[in-house]
Write an enzyme that holds these catalytic residues in place. Sequence first.
Site, PDB file in Angstrom:
ATOM      1  N   LYS A  48       0.880  -1.165   0.000  1.00  0.00           N
ATOM      2  CA  LYS A  48       0.000   0.000   0.000  1.00  0.00           C
ATOM      3  C   LYS A  48       0.921   1.219   0.000  1.00  0.00           C
ATOM      4  CE  LYS A  48      -2.980   3.253   1.298  1.00  0.00           C
ATOM      5  NZ  LYS A  48      -2.176   4.436   1.675  1.00  0.00           N
TER       6      LYS A  48
ATOM      7  N   GLY B 109      -2.257   5.405  13.887  1.00  0.00           N
ATOM      8  CA  GLY B 109      -2.594   4.585  12.729  1.00  0.00           C
ATOM      9  C   GLY B 109      -2.110   3.156  12.878  1.00  0.00           C
ATOM     10  N   GLY B 110      -0.910   2.987  13.424  1.00  0.00           N
ATOM     11  CA  GLY B 110      -0.373   1.643  13.605  1.00  0.00           C
ATOM     12  C   GLY B 110      -1.182   0.830  14.588  1.00  0.00           C
TER      13      GLY B 110
ATOM     14  N   GLU C 295       6.270  -0.599  13.463  1.00  0.00           N
ATOM     15  CA  GLU C 295       7.164   0.310  14.167  1.00  0.00           C
ATOM     16  C   GLU C 295       6.402   1.613  14.341  1.00  0.00           C
ATOM     17  OE1 GLU C 295       9.578   3.595  13.483  1.00  0.00           O
ATOM     18  OE2 GLU C 295      10.923   2.193  12.465  1.00  0.00           O
TER      19      GLU C 295
ATOM     20  N   CYS D 185      12.638   8.158  13.064  1.00  0.00           N
ATOM     21  CA  CYS D 185      12.045   7.439  14.193  1.00  0.00           C
ATOM     22  C   CYS D 185      13.040   7.270  15.330  1.00  0.00           C
ATOM     23  CB  CYS D 185      11.515   6.086  13.732  1.00  0.00           C
ATOM     24  SG  CYS D 185      12.645   5.187  12.651  1.00  0.00           S
TER      25      CYS D 185
ATOM     26  N   GLU E 118       5.791  11.108  21.604  1.00  0.00           N
ATOM     27  CA  GLU E 118       6.694  11.532  20.546  1.00  0.00           C
ATOM     28  C   GLU E 118       6.163  12.784  19.845  1.00  0.00           C
ATOM     29  OE1 GLU E 118       8.841   9.624  16.569  1.00  0.00           O
ATOM     30  OE2 GLU E 118       6.831   8.958  17.150  1.00  0.00           O
TER      31      GLU E 118
END
Length: 503
Positions: free
Chosen positions: A182, A243-244, A263, A300, A386
Amino acid sequence: MNWTPQGKHLIAGEWLGGAAVFRSSPAHGPAHDFASGDAALVDRAVQAAEDAFVTYGQTARAERAAFLDTIADEIEARAEAITEIGTQETGLPAARLQGERGRTTGQLRLFADHIRQGDYLDRRHDAALPDRQPLPRPDLRLIQRPIGPVAVFGASNFPLAFSTAGGDTASALAAGCPVVVKGHPAHPGTGEIVAEAILAAIRKTDMPAGTFSFIHGDSHDVGTALVNHPLIRAVGFTGGLRGGRALFDLCAARPEPIPFFGELGSINPCFVLPQALAARGAQIAAGWAGSLTMGAGQFCTNPGLLILHDHAAGAFADAARDALTDATAQIMLTDGIAAAYREGTQRTDHAATAILRNDSEGRNARPNIYQTTATAFLADHSLSDEVFGPLGLIVTVSDDDQMLELARALEGQLTATLQMDQGDTPLAGRLMPVLERKAGRVLANGWPTGVEVCEAMVHGGPYPASTNFGATSVGTMAIRRWLRPVSFQNIPDALLPQDLRDG
């Protein structure tokens, strides 16, 4: 090389359009229209991947290695066009895109060499003992086998190394798993040209057309359909926590749950120990400032949290501020990321004291540094969230015990750093058992922004850094995510996988 996006999906060797479209939002240069995927296209791609798995999952390691090497060759053949469209879409400088392209092709070739050696298969053999009493032992052989079609989500901050042909795709293909990607809407043209390279490699090496598909999409619908498809066996994702976590929950809620290797983010704490602080505090502050603002802080592993003793915090904060006083605005990857950075800065305004405060406008970001105490940090969970961008938080502790208390309170991290000198070894020894439980990578006297692609790297960590603390998305061990152990008992040699047969 003159190249213009088709704006189409790649589904099992065919370029397909659609009625729904979205327009890219480049940092500079022309915008382009791209077809937006739907559940029907997802089903077509995944069905093709399942059909391809029958053949691709049985290919010899040498064949798959040659395929990976050819993908790398085809990416390099499109080098100039990739850099051009990549810089337009992301605003990243050409040198950064060129370096990331080298990392992408390098990891493809690293995985090719790794699977040629075969150690990752973890082959084991317990020979039959027919005369054993009171019962004989059968012949048992074990090997790691590919799991089937894998869904991969492109990352916003790495348009090459963590996207279409990035680490998730490369490792899954190395394992013998077809992939459906995607694409990320922030860099759809970059994703498309890399998909072209993979298709060229499929044709040159005679791999099944369904081995790889690429679907554009600017909504959550495509991702949801992909994760929910019953033939998808695992998901690879690099992105934000919200979203994760939503995709992770979808994977767990399926009638047949599947692993989600996500992640999700990290604040990457850095502990500046007293001897190092006294000996080279200004140098450490300058290094932190440089790491914090590298790539507009859009890594990240950005070291967003720095912990030190309060008696020297003032001089350190002054040095960090001085290092960033003349820092210019940097363009961010998307308008949404820039807006989230501004929101994170405003949130921190209410919870900590500003050491360096800059306003950011539009898609640009300027660095900000804040300071607070360990007591305040531990009392306000929002300070451990974060902030994706060049924002750093200095947390002061009153003594070594409070530094340990803060370390124990941290959530899972991708990295944890010790800035230390020889005299700091006793305190570092107290911290190490805590930090190795908190992070996937612990480093001394360096900065975490820079993830080496090699055998010994771990890029992952306890939740919420990632959703599977036993996995890595960088390095050769990434291949193990897409394999499962299968034991064969008394199976005739001719029926065993080629890599388990005698002779």
